[in-house]
Design a protein around this motif. Structure first.
Motif, PDB file in Angstrom:
ATOM      1  N   GLY A   1       2.248  -2.232   9.095  1.00  0.00           N
ATOM      2  CA  GLY A   1       2.137  -2.991  10.321  1.00  0.00           C
ATOM      3  C   GLY A   1       0.886  -3.842  10.315  1.00  0.00           C
ATOM      4  N   MET A   2       0.763  -4.697  11.311  1.00  0.00           N
ATOM      5  CA  MET A   2      -0.407  -5.564  11.427  1.00  0.00           C
ATOM      6  C   MET A   2      -1.684  -4.725  11.528  1.00  0.00           C
ATOM      7  N   GLY A   3      -2.695  -5.091  10.749  1.00  0.00           N
ATOM      8  CA  GLY A   3      -3.978  -4.411  10.818  1.00  0.00           C
ATOM      9  C   GLY A   3      -4.114  -3.198   9.928  1.00  0.00           C
ATOM     10  N   ASP A   4      -3.047  -2.785   9.249  1.00  0.00           N
ATOM     11  CA  ASP A   4      -3.120  -1.626   8.352  1.00  0.00           C
ATOM     12  C   ASP A   4      -3.970  -1.946   7.128  1.00  0.00           C
ATOM     13  N   LEU A   5      -4.700  -0.957   6.650  1.00  0.00           N
ATOM     14  CA  LEU A   5      -5.455  -1.080   5.409  1.00  0.00           C
ATOM     15  C   LEU A   5      -4.563  -0.560   4.291  1.00  0.00           C
ATOM     16  N   VAL A   6      -4.230  -1.424   3.327  1.00  0.00           N
ATOM     17  CA  VAL A   6      -3.282  -1.054   2.274  1.00  0.00           C
ATOM     18  C   VAL A   6      -3.875  -1.321   0.898  1.00  0.00           C
ATOM     19  N   GLN A   7      -3.297  -0.630  -0.079  1.00  0.00           N
ATOM     20  CA  GLN A   7      -3.649  -0.859  -1.471  1.00  0.00           C
ATOM     21  C   GLN A   7      -2.463  -1.553  -2.130  1.00  0.00           C
ATOM     22  N   ILE A   8      -2.734  -2.652  -2.869  1.00  0.00           N
ATOM     23  CA  ILE A   8      -1.651  -3.369  -3.540  1.00  0.00           C
ATOM     24  C   ILE A   8      -1.917  -3.397  -5.038  1.00  0.00           C
ATOM     25  N   ALA A   9      -0.833  -3.492  -5.802  1.00  0.00           N
ATOM     26  CA  ALA A   9      -0.928  -3.545  -7.257  1.00  0.00           C
ATOM     27  C   ALA A   9      -0.070  -4.693  -7.767  1.00  0.00           C
ATOM     28  N   GLU A  10      -0.485  -5.293  -8.854  1.00  0.00           N
ATOM     29  CA  GLU A  10       0.242  -6.406  -9.440  1.00  0.00           C
ATOM     30  C   GLU A  10       1.552  -5.908 -10.053  1.00  0.00           C
ATOM     31  N   SER A  11       2.594  -6.731  -9.958  1.00  0.00           N
ATOM     32  CA  SER A  11       3.890  -6.354 -10.526  1.00  0.00           C
ATOM     33  C   SER A  11       4.573  -7.603 -11.075  1.00  0.00           C
ATOM     34  N   ARG A  12       5.797  -7.414 -11.524  1.00  0.00           N
ATOM     35  CA  ARG A  12       6.562  -8.561 -12.023  1.00  0.00           C
ATOM     36  C   ARG A  12       6.896  -9.481 -10.851  1.00  0.00           C
ATOM     37  N   PRO A  13       7.234 -10.741 -11.100  1.00  0.00           N
ATOM     38  CA  PRO A  13       7.603 -11.635 -10.011  1.00  0.00           C
ATOM     39  C   PRO A  13       8.855 -11.142  -9.285  1.00  0.00           C
ATOM     40  N   LEU A  14       8.739 -10.940  -7.978  1.00  0.00           N
ATOM     41  CA  LEU A  14       9.860 -10.468  -7.169  1.00  0.00           C
ATOM     42  C   LEU A  14      10.536 -11.611  -6.425  1.00  0.00           C
ATOM     43  N   SER A  15       9.803 -12.687  -6.177  1.00  0.00           N
ATOM     44  CA  SER A  15      10.361 -13.889  -5.556  1.00  0.00           C
ATOM     45  C   SER A  15       9.433 -15.045  -5.912  1.00  0.00           C
ATOM     46  N   LYS A  16       9.595 -16.171  -5.231  1.00  0.00           N
ATOM     47  CA  LYS A  16       8.764 -17.336  -5.534  1.00  0.00           C
ATOM     48  C   LYS A  16       7.283 -17.068  -5.295  1.00  0.00           C
ATOM     49  N   THR A  17       6.961 -16.307  -4.250  1.00  0.00           N
ATOM     50  CA  THR A  17       5.556 -16.064  -3.907  1.00  0.00           C
ATOM     51  C   THR A  17       5.103 -14.622  -4.093  1.00  0.00           C
ATOM     52  N   LYS A  18       6.032 -13.675  -4.249  1.00  0.00           N
ATOM     53  CA  LYS A  18       5.651 -12.254  -4.329  1.00  0.00           C
ATOM     54  C   LYS A  18       5.420 -11.805  -5.766  1.00  0.00           C
ATOM     55  N   ARG A  19       4.182 -11.386  -6.045  1.00  0.00           N
ATOM     56  CA  ARG A  19       3.820 -10.814  -7.352  1.00  0.00           C
ATOM     57  C   ARG A  19       3.053  -9.516  -7.188  1.00  0.00           C
ATOM     58  N   TRP A  20       3.083  -8.924  -5.993  1.00  0.00           N
ATOM     59  CA  TRP A  20       2.337  -7.716  -5.689  1.00  0.00           C
ATOM     60  C   TRP A  20       3.233  -6.722  -4.973  1.00  0.00           C
ATOM     61  N   ARG A  21       2.897  -5.430  -5.086  1.00  0.00           N
ATOM     62  CA  ARG A  21       3.597  -4.351  -4.385  1.00  0.00           C
ATOM     63  C   ARG A  21       2.591  -3.525  -3.602  1.00  0.00           C
ATOM     64  N   VAL A  22       3.009  -3.032  -2.449  1.00  0.00           N
ATOM     65  CA  VAL A  22       2.164  -2.109  -1.679  1.00  0.00           C
ATOM     66  C   VAL A  22       2.313  -0.732  -2.327  1.00  0.00           C
ATOM     67  N   THR A  23       1.196  -0.171  -2.809  1.00  0.00           N
ATOM     68  CA  THR A  23       1.256   1.132  -3.469  1.00  0.00           C
ATOM     69  C   THR A  23       1.042   2.267  -2.470  1.00  0.00           C
ATOM     70  N   GLN A  24       0.130   2.062  -1.498  1.00  0.00           N
ATOM     71  CA  GLN A  24      -0.071   3.090  -0.471  1.00  0.00           C
ATOM     72  C   GLN A  24      -0.761   2.487   0.742  1.00  0.00           C
ATOM     73  N   ILE A  25      -0.520   3.138   1.882  1.00  0.00           N
ATOM     74  CA  ILE A  25      -1.186   2.753   3.116  1.00  0.00           C
ATOM     75  C   ILE A  25      -2.383   3.687   3.283  1.00  0.00           C
ATOM     76  N   LEU A  26      -3.586   3.113   3.282  1.00  0.00           N
ATOM     77  CA  LEU A  26      -4.793   3.917   3.352  1.00  0.00           C
ATOM     78  C   LEU A  26      -5.143   4.289   4.781  1.00  0.00           C
ATOM     79  N   GLU A  27      -4.889   3.367   5.725  1.00  0.00           N
ATOM     80  CA  GLU A  27      -5.257   3.618   7.116  1.00  0.00           C
ATOM     81  C   GLU A  27      -4.330   2.818   8.026  1.00  0.00           C
ATOM     82  N   LYS A  28      -3.717   3.495   8.988  1.00  0.00           N
ATOM     83  CA  LYS A  28      -2.837   2.823   9.940  1.00  0.00           C
ATOM     84  C   LYS A  28      -3.685   2.214  11.064  1.00  0.00           C
ATOM     85  N   ALA A  29      -3.243   1.070  11.571  1.00  0.00           N
ATOM     86  CA  ALA A  29      -3.940   0.413  12.678  1.00  0.00           C
ATOM     87  C   ALA A  29      -3.638   1.166  13.978  1.00  0.00           C
ATOM     88  N   VAL A  30      -4.555   1.113  14.905  1.00  0.00           N
ATOM     89  CA  VAL A  30      -4.397   1.829  16.172  1.00  0.00           C
ATOM     90  C   VAL A  30      -3.505   1.055  17.118  1.00  0.00           C
TER      91      VAL A  30
END
Length: 76
Positions: A47-76
């Protein structure tokens, strides 16, 4: 990389803002540099404001080259 979710309006996609500080080569002051990455969120759990960790991956679309690996902190 760790960043903040700034948009979650798309289906299975979030936009993550990464902030880093770099030292100016001449003036030696620290400057904030920002980059926005589109990341794949398979379960639509971020969700908006969440602190997330992302990792590089293969191209998934024209602009997406990253994946969310884990959510570190949820926004209030």
């Amino acid at each position: 990389m760790v960043g903040t979710v700034v948009s979650d309006r798309m289906d299975k996609t979030v936009v993550v803002l990464i902030e880093r500080t770099v030292k100016h080569p001449l003036y030696k002051k620290y400057i904030k540099r920002r980059a926005r990455y589109s990341a794949h969120d398979e379960s639509n759990s971020c969700g908006m404001g969440d602190l997330v960790q992302i990792a590089e991956s293969r191209p998934l679309s024209k602009t997406k080259r990253w994946r969310v690996t884990q959510i570190l902190e949820k926004a209030v």
